[in-house]
Design a protein around this motif. Structure first.
Motif, PDB file in Angstrom:
ATOM      1  N   UNK B 243       0.867  -1.189   0.000  1.00 28.27           N
ATOM      2  CA  UNK B 243       0.000   0.000   0.000  1.00 28.27           C
ATOM      3  C   UNK B 243       0.899   1.233   0.000  1.00 28.27           C
ATOM      4  N   UNK B 244       0.282   2.381  -0.069  1.00 25.80           N
ATOM      5  CA  UNK B 244       1.058   3.625  -0.135  1.00 25.80           C
ATOM      6  C   UNK B 244       1.979   3.812   1.067  1.00 25.80           C
ATOM      7  N   UNK B 245       1.632   3.165   2.168  1.00 25.12           N
ATOM      8  CA  UNK B 245       2.465   3.283   3.365  1.00 25.12           C
ATOM      9  C   UNK B 245       3.852   2.667   3.156  1.00 25.12           C
ATOM     10  N   UNK B 246       3.972   1.795   2.151  1.00 22.94           N
ATOM     11  CA  UNK B 246       5.263   1.135   1.897  1.00 22.94           C
ATOM     12  C   UNK B 246       6.228   1.981   1.072  1.00 22.94           C
ATOM     13  N   UNK B 247       5.793   3.148   0.663  1.00 24.07           N
ATOM     14  CA  UNK B 247       6.682   4.015  -0.118  1.00 24.07           C
ATOM     15  C   UNK B 247       6.894   5.333   0.605  1.00 24.07           C
ATOM     16  N   UNK B 248       8.101   5.888   0.473  1.00 24.56           N
ATOM     17  CA  UNK B 248       8.433   7.113   1.191  1.00 24.56           C
ATOM     18  C   UNK B 248       8.119   8.372   0.390  1.00 24.56           C
ATOM     19  N   UNK B 249       8.243   8.255  -0.929  1.00 25.12           N
ATOM     20  CA  UNK B 249       7.991   9.424  -1.776  1.00 25.12           C
ATOM     21  C   UNK B 249       7.263   9.000  -3.054  1.00 25.12           C
ATOM     22  N   UNK B 250       6.501   9.922  -3.596  1.00 20.82           N
ATOM     23  CA  UNK B 250       5.792   9.701  -4.854  1.00 20.82           C
ATOM     24  C   UNK B 250       6.131  10.842  -5.816  1.00 20.82           C
ATOM     25  N   UNK B 251       6.583  10.457  -6.997  1.00 18.92           N
ATOM     26  CA  UNK B 251       6.932  11.462  -8.006  1.00 18.92           C
ATOM     27  C   UNK B 251       6.097  11.188  -9.258  1.00 18.92           C
ATOM     28  N   UNK B 252       5.491  12.238  -9.788  1.00 18.15           N
ATOM     29  CA  UNK B 252       4.575  12.079 -10.919  1.00 18.15           C
ATOM     30  C   UNK B 252       5.023  12.894 -12.136  1.00 18.15           C
ATOM     31  N   UNK B 340      12.766  15.794 -13.746  1.00 16.15           N
ATOM     32  CA  UNK B 340      13.011  17.084 -13.101  1.00 16.15           C
ATOM     33  C   UNK B 340      12.320  17.089 -11.739  1.00 16.15           C
ATOM     34  N   UNK B 341      11.167  16.442 -11.649  1.00 17.16           N
ATOM     35  CA  UNK B 341      10.478  16.321 -10.357  1.00 17.16           C
ATOM     36  C   UNK B 341      11.336  15.471  -9.414  1.00 17.16           C
ATOM     37  N   UNK B 342      11.874  14.385  -9.929  1.00 14.81           N
ATOM     38  CA  UNK B 342      12.739  13.526  -9.118  1.00 14.81           C
ATOM     39  C   UNK B 342      14.000  14.291  -8.679  1.00 14.81           C
TER      40      UNK B 342
END
Lengths: 465, 465
Positions: B243-252, B340-342
């Protein structure tokens, strides 16, 4: 364990069933007799009618491959397209082909379009093979599609030019491990550089800017460089010298057959120049004097060209000729050219290719080039060389073509030139020349959206196909 | 042994030093206050002046990366370009960049251009990583370049439209094993389909055909599909729920920040809908009622959009916000957008990323999309996260930009629109805004051939640089 012998498992080729004889075209264009047939070494030229394009040919080839090898569309995990025909500057051809996978709900298919002139198909191929060898491979098949319908120059439309026009076609192949056509990936060598030999900077025009003489020199220079690199890598890894004697067949990107003859002869000369131990005395004697020429002189020397082609002739007939059938019968196929040539070899020699090494040379103007080699084994059905030859069915496809009159051909070209990049039109939907199962363009709406249909004969419909 | 932890070793970003504030543009365009700043969530927009284009930016970024990380140009074995900006329909941008390698004689560099709208950079990235993991890898570095300077719509030029224009920029990164930014390749999931949400079928025109509403729905639908696929693959291989809790950051992929906010909120809703164990009661209560909506209803529901963004807000600030700096300050960067977001994340958090997982979502209209994840480790200099952040030098690059007056900006856009696809012109060669080391376009000759020069300041020349 890492997948072994990754390579091509299955192949299908589609080309438009409409063509014109080159000698008839010589006559019609009013050029000297033999200009196309002997000068370029071409016999016939295939072209799309107004109901076919790169997308329809891609749809036809992929659908046919999946059906004939009985591959479940869900088993495709990657699909790459190589093409230099721009129908849209943003949306890839690959996304059009995703229509095929809609019914089975498979949307998890990686890959987009690879682009650089005629080289895009080779880039797509390498990407697909690398994927199978990478940690991201999920066990499914990769699919590569090469499809082009670019137009070079049209006599009668572009007055004052001497080139013939060339319409091209689609080819596709599935990839996976334990392949009858395996890559020797460690040896491949590339030559990439910035050049303006053939390019398409005029976005509104269908036609390229071509410097024919420069393009041929670029091609031969890249060939030399790749062959040198290939030999070096082979020798470093294998510990013994590589020469042309170590390969059974040579397949070249084939804009026209004459360049293939020149290319093979060039490699023969390269072996003489590098003093390869397999070179015989007679070749040394005839070509040795030319090794004192510098690079540029050697590309321009007509005497060298003539002498090397003469020396190369017997080996050319044995090692190159079997891979020239389709390019000579269809014309330049751009990204599909090298692979249609390779398909010709499978067609001509499918029963006797076990254990053979095939050298491949891919070239795209601009420029990008790679020499690589394939190691063939008989394989197991359905992924065996004889079955691939059977499914390619090249003799039948060539025999059942319709020859058009030059007048009709030129009329057709006018229609298509007029429609280039256009919108809001309906095609004739004339599918009389198309085989059952062929996709065709029906119309393009006011927002440039393209619509296709599949020809299905009545007998098949009643049989439930 | 197969190379381990293959991923990104080094990054460099270049963007044009000319920009315009979005609130000034709102005023100038006569649109309602907040339309760009709040409605789209954008602060500023960068654009190329007439002396820069995708090729010059690629030349600048690659040269700078090689210099700053002290990578010998001979050590590059592959270079891939992702772009949706078509300067030539045949010759790849990659071949232009081969100029950089001429001096050292390295022509054996595989790779061409990958194309599908904003997704080309991700395709190029995967191709490069797969190459390092394949048997054809020769131990050298791979290089990926994402460069775009596409134009969406220009207020003032295209009357009646409401979108702002967006000029984009180049980004590049080197690849190899033992990387501080490693791919978790087994989990990645794609969604690819045939759609007409944004495309460029009018070859003579710089502008796309856009269905804004459809494009947003396609984006969110692809996001859902990829997230579902990612979770399934993760759960199958790891044996426990993702689930989303398993990731520290989200880049789109970030065409505009508002869509990034919507996207993250959508994933929060997805976790509620799939009843992920990490979802808290409050979120269940607020978003649970919406899980009865069917797919299409849920994409159109403004209430759901609002509620989910509200629920997502605290996590958005923690897990997404650090990766939004550059996209908000530059505008849509097409193929470079996601990276660039990353880079913004690396810039903002470089000291505290060791062991973190970053989820990445790439989208290209047409459509192609992939969700994948990266595992970060501190790394060893020069390929360490703090050193990458130092070399990216984002704060300095943003601070030293020149803000243009709207009138000047519009004049510039007129010049460039006029020159689109053109030939036979000389640029102003005005490099006053450019930093030393930046490449720029000097002229395009009568055969469309493009010429570039590199700005070198006098102090550097006298220092022997």
């Amino acid at each position: 364990m890492a997948p072994q012998n990754v390579g091509i498992l299955a192949m299908e080729i589609y080309f438009p069933p409409t063509c014109i004889q080159q000698d008839i075209l010589e006559n019609f264009d009013g050029v000297s007799k033999g200009k196309y047939t002997i000068g370029l070494g071409q016999y016939c030229m295939a072209f799309c009618s107004e109901v076919e394009d790169v997308i329809s040919m891609g749809l036809t080839a992929v659908t046919s491959l999946l059906e004939k090898y009985e591959i479940d569309p869900k088993q495709i995990g990657r699909m790459e397209v190589g093409s230099e025909t721009v129908i849209d500057k943003s949306k890839s051809i690959k996304t059009f082909l995703m229509k095929i996978f809609e019914d089975c709900g498979n949307t998890d298919i990686e890959g987009v379009d690879s682009t650089n002139a005629c080289y895009g198909g080779t880039a797509a191929l390498f990407n697909c093979v690398n994927w199978v060898e990478s940690s991201s491979w999920d066990g499914r098949y990769g699919l590569v599609v090469t499809t082009d319908s670019a137009n070079l120059l049209r006599p009668g439309l572009c007055r004052g030019t001497s080139s013939t026009n060339r319409w091209s076609r689609g080819c596709c192949y599935a990839h996976g491990p334990d392949a009858p056509i395996a890559f020797e990936s460690k040896f491949r060598a590339s030559h990439m550089a910035h050049a303006y030999d053939f390019y398409k900077p005029d976005l509104a025009s269908e036609y390229p800017v071509v410097d024919g003489k420069l393009s041929q020199t670029c091609y031969l220079m890249a060939l030399d460089s790749c062959y040198k690199g290939y030999c070096q890598k082979y020798e470093k890894l294998q510990g013994n010298q590589f020469s042309m004697a170590d390969a059974d067949y040579f397949v070249f990107h084939s804009p026209y057959n004459k360049l293939v003859q020149k290319s093979f002869a060039r490699l023969v000369f390269d072996d003489v120049a590098r003093n390869a131990s397999s070179v015989d005395e007679s070749a040394k004697e005839k070509l040795g004097p030319f090794t004192s020429l510098n690079g540029d002189e050697s590309y321009q020397s007509r005497d060298l060209e003539k002498a090397s082609q003469q020396v190369a002739k017997p080996e050319y007939d044995k090692k190159v000729q079997p891979g020239t059938l389709i390019p000579k019968q269809l014309g330049n196929m751009y990204t599909a050219s090298l692979y249609a040539a390779f398909a010709s070899l499978i067609h001509n020699k499918s029963g006797s290719l076990d254990g053979k090494r095939v050298m491949m040379f891919s070239y795209g103007s601009g420029l990008t080039a790679t020499m690589f080699s394939l190691r063939l084994t008989e394989g197991k059905a359905p992924f065996s060389l004889p079955n691939i030859a059977k499914i390619l069915n090249i003799e039948h496809k060539l025999k059942t073509r319709t020859e058009l009159e030059p007048g009709k051909f030129v009329d057709l070209m006018h229609v298509m030139e007029h429609r280039y990049g256009g919108k809001d039109y309906v095609t004739s939907k004339d599918t009389s020349h198309l085989a059952s199962g062929t996709y065709y363009l029906t119309h393009v709406d006011s927002k440039f959206r393209r619509y296709y249909a599949k020809k299905v004969t009545e007998s098949e419909v009643s049989n439930g196909h």
